[in-house]
Enzyme design. Structure first.
Site, PDB file in Angstrom:
ATOM      1  N   GLY A 194      22.406  74.227  30.690  1.00 43.35           N
ATOM      2  CA  GLY A 194      22.634  72.894  30.612  1.00 43.35           C
ATOM      3  C   GLY A 194      23.755  72.591  31.681  1.00 43.35           C
ATOM      4  O   GLY A 194      25.095  72.059  31.272  1.00 43.35           O
ATOM      5  N   ASP A 217      19.036  72.906  34.059  1.00 41.57           N
ATOM      6  CA  ASP A 217      19.134  71.756  33.198  1.00 41.57           C
ATOM      7  C   ASP A 217      17.644  70.897  33.336  1.00 41.57           C
ATOM      8  O   ASP A 217      16.912  71.306  34.007  1.00 41.57           O
ATOM      9  CB  ASP A 217      20.064  70.806  33.919  1.00 41.57           C
ATOM     10  CG  ASP A 217      20.862  69.622  32.752  1.00 41.57           C
ATOM     11  OD1 ASP A 217      20.236  69.151  32.036  1.00 41.57           O
ATOM     12  OD2 ASP A 217      22.135  69.953  32.587  1.00 41.57           O
ATOM     13  N   MET A 238      15.878  74.470  28.122  1.00 37.80           N
ATOM     14  CA  MET A 238      16.455  75.972  27.665  1.00 37.80           C
ATOM     15  C   MET A 238      15.812  76.151  26.236  1.00 37.80           C
ATOM     16  O   MET A 238      15.900  77.303  25.810  1.00 37.80           O
ATOM     17  CB  MET A 238      17.803  75.709  27.473  1.00 37.80           C
ATOM     18  CG  MET A 238      18.402  74.581  26.370  1.00 37.80           C
ATOM     19  SD  MET A 238      19.965  74.180  26.400  1.00 37.80           S
ATOM     20  CE  MET A 238      20.295  73.028  25.653  1.00 37.80           C
ATOM     21  N   HIS A 255      27.462  72.678  21.341  1.00 40.60           N
ATOM     22  CA  HIS A 255      28.234  71.630  20.288  1.00 40.60           C
ATOM     23  C   HIS A 255      27.236  70.293  20.478  1.00 40.60           C
ATOM     24  O   HIS A 255      27.650  69.229  19.405  1.00 40.60           O
ATOM     25  CB  HIS A 255      29.703  70.987  20.762  1.00 40.60           C
ATOM     26  CG  HIS A 255      29.775  70.187  22.193  1.00 40.60           C
ATOM     27  ND1 HIS A 255      30.604  70.585  23.182  1.00 40.60           N
ATOM     28  CD2 HIS A 255      29.068  69.093  22.593  1.00 40.60           C
ATOM     29  CE1 HIS A 255      30.473  69.610  24.012  1.00 40.60           C
ATOM     30  NE2 HIS A 255      29.399  68.786  23.614  1.00 40.60           N
TER      31      HIS A 255
HETATM   32  C1  LIG Z   1      27.349  67.837  26.923  1.00 39.13           C
HETATM   33  S1  LIG Z   1      26.556  68.389  28.731  1.00 39.13           S
HETATM   34  C2  LIG Z   1      27.390  69.393  29.367  1.00 39.13           C
HETATM   35  C3  LIG Z   1      27.149  69.573  30.666  1.00 39.13           C
HETATM   36  C4  LIG Z   1      28.125  70.802  31.689  1.00 39.13           C
HETATM   37  N1  LIG Z   1      27.643  71.921  30.923  1.00 39.13           N
HETATM   38  C5  LIG Z   1      29.288  70.392  31.503  1.00 39.13           C
HETATM   39  O1  LIG Z   1      30.101  71.101  30.755  1.00 39.13           O
HETATM   40  O2  LIG Z   1      29.952  69.505  31.922  1.00 39.13           O
HETATM   41  C6  LIG Z   1      25.015  68.954  28.137  1.00 39.13           C
HETATM   42  C7  LIG Z   1      23.970  69.304  29.238  1.00 39.13           C
HETATM   43  O3  LIG Z   1      22.765  69.772  28.465  1.00 39.13           O
HETATM   44  C8  LIG Z   1      21.521  69.425  29.276  1.00 39.13           C
HETATM   45  N2  LIG Z   1      20.119  69.376  28.142  1.00 39.13           N
HETATM   46  C9  LIG Z   1      20.011  68.849  27.449  1.00 39.13           C
HETATM   47  N3  LIG Z   1      18.932  69.000  26.738  1.00 39.13           N
HETATM   48  C10 LIG Z   1      18.538  70.168  27.560  1.00 39.13           C
HETATM   49  C11 LIG Z   1      17.286  70.975  27.687  1.00 39.13           C
HETATM   50  N4  LIG Z   1      16.575  71.055  26.733  1.00 39.13           N
HETATM   51  N5  LIG Z   1      17.209  72.057  28.539  1.00 39.13           N
HETATM   52  C12 LIG Z   1      18.110  72.239  29.585  1.00 39.13           C
HETATM   53  N6  LIG Z   1      19.454  71.443  29.576  1.00 39.13           N
HETATM   54  C13 LIG Z   1      19.748  70.446  28.529  1.00 39.13           C
HETATM   55  C14 LIG Z   1      22.143  67.902  29.262  1.00 39.13           C
HETATM   56  O4  LIG Z   1      21.307  67.473  30.194  1.00 39.13           O
HETATM   57  C15 LIG Z   1      23.405  67.911  29.854  1.00 39.13           C
HETATM   58  O5  LIG Z   1      23.550  68.338  31.035  1.00 39.13           O
END
Ligand SMILES: C[S@@+](CC[C@H](N)C(=O)[O-])C[C@H]1O[C@@H](n2cnc3c(N)ncnc32)[C@H](O)[C@@H]1O
Length: 316
Positions: A194, A217, A238, A255
């Site tokens: 992510g 991601d 994921m 979170h």
């Molecule tokens: C709150 S953001 C955090 C991004 C980064 N880790 C940061 O700290 O800036 C959550 C991330 O989870 C990713 N995400 C959501 N569902 C996902 C999935 N099923 N598989 C992989 N990534 C996912 C979103 O695209 C997003 O980039």
């Protein structure tokens, strides 16, 4: 006795007057956010930064290409908010407005533009319905899909979201590599699960160049992520499969999800790392500090934002 009653009346009158002032702040609570957004859109922090010395109203207005009266009112408000300052020579930057320039290393401008975007503001109107038990999250109720589905269908919002996240990731990862370098000892590959546009894993690889980084991601997110030396972008979910690495890094990801989903994500991370030496590194926001601490207030604000966007709350 009579003087005691009069004193109590005066106190309650003063309290009520103070309470009215507080309520006016809620009546116009949106204003500081909107005016800061306006300043970013007008590029006021950038213009003042590039000018190097304080600017008069006339000079600033001519640089922006706008009439002076409205600009004067905007600046008067933002000076009162301590976003900018007024010196005898004209308007000048503060530590706050420097964080609103577009190219500063620690710029938070994109985060402000994300938080003030109408797509992110709409779900706030669904908050009471969610508290009363509506099955759809406020974001989903406002837009008919979840945040990630909306991002997949709206590249502009997705970019805004990832750029906004990157503001915080830059600062967060710098603090981690400086404050806890031992966490990365002995690792040769790290998968950022992510990882958004790859900002955090780029910071890790820059600090520890022997580490090969994988930014993992959703496909629509990594397809728009900038290329970076030492970082491979991999698209997927994921919940299906996490790419193999010595360590899985989860920053501000858990979170977003309810406990059962977090368990699924952590199981996939466990499958991705060596069973004997593997590591899962979790970085997340907590609500900490004293009751009157500014940081605690920010944590609580973030918790409310999570309530409208995703399923989980911040922990202490
Ligand atoms: C709150 S953001 C955090 C991004 C980064 N880790 C940061 O700290 O800036 C959550 C991330 O989870 C990713 N995400 C959501 N569902 C996902 C999935 N099923 N598989 C992989 N990534 C996912 C979103 O695209 C997003 O980039």
């Amino acid at each position: 006795m009579a003087s005691e009653i009069i004193k109590q009346k005066i106190n309650s009158k003063e309290e009520e007057e103070a309470a009215k002032v507080e309520i006016w702040k809620y009546v116009h609570g949106f204003t500081p956010m909107a005016v800061v957004k306006c300043a970013i859109e007008l590029r006021i922090p950038d213009i003042l930064e590039n000018h190097k010395t304080p600017m008069t109203l006339a000079k600033l207005a001519s640089e922006i290409g706008c009439p002076q009266p409205s600009l004067h009112r905007i600046m008067r408000f933002l000076i009162h908010q301590k976003v900018f300052q007024e010196t005898p020579a004209g308007y000048a930057q503060t530590a706050v407005s420097r964080l609103l320039t577009s190219h500063a290393k620690n710029s938070m401008a994109d985060l402000v533009l994300l938080g003030t975007n109408p797509v992110i503001l709409a779900p706030w109107h669904k908050l009471s319905g969610w508290v009363l038990g509506n099955k759809d999250l406020p974001f989903d109720a406002a837009h008919g899909t979840d945040l990630w589905g909306f991002g997949a269908a709206n590249p502009e919002l997705s970019k805004l979201f990832n750029d906004g996240m990157a503001c915080d990731a830059r600062v967060g990862v710098a603090a981690i590599v400086e404050g806890c370098p031992e966490v990365f000892e002995g690792l040769t590959t790290v998968v950022d699960v992510g990882g958004g546009n790859g900002t955090a894993i780029r910071g890790v690889v820059e600090a520890f160049p022997w580490i090969k980084g994988i930014n993992f991601d959703l496909p629509h997110v990594v397809s728009a992520a900038p290329a970076s030396t030492g970082v491979e972008h991999v698209g997927g979910s994921m919940f299906d499969l996490v790419p193999k690495a010595d360590a899985a890094y989860l920053m501000k990801v858990l979170h977003d999800w309810a406990d059962e989903e977090c368990i699924e994500i952590l199981k996939k991370c466990k499958e991705a790392i060596p069973q004997d030496t593997g590591k899962v590194i979790v970085v997340d926001i907590i609500i900490g500090g004293e009751e009157d601490d500014d940081l605690k207030g920010v944590g609580l604000l973030c918790d409310m934002a999570m309530m409208i966007l995703t399923r989980l709350m911040f922990t202490t």
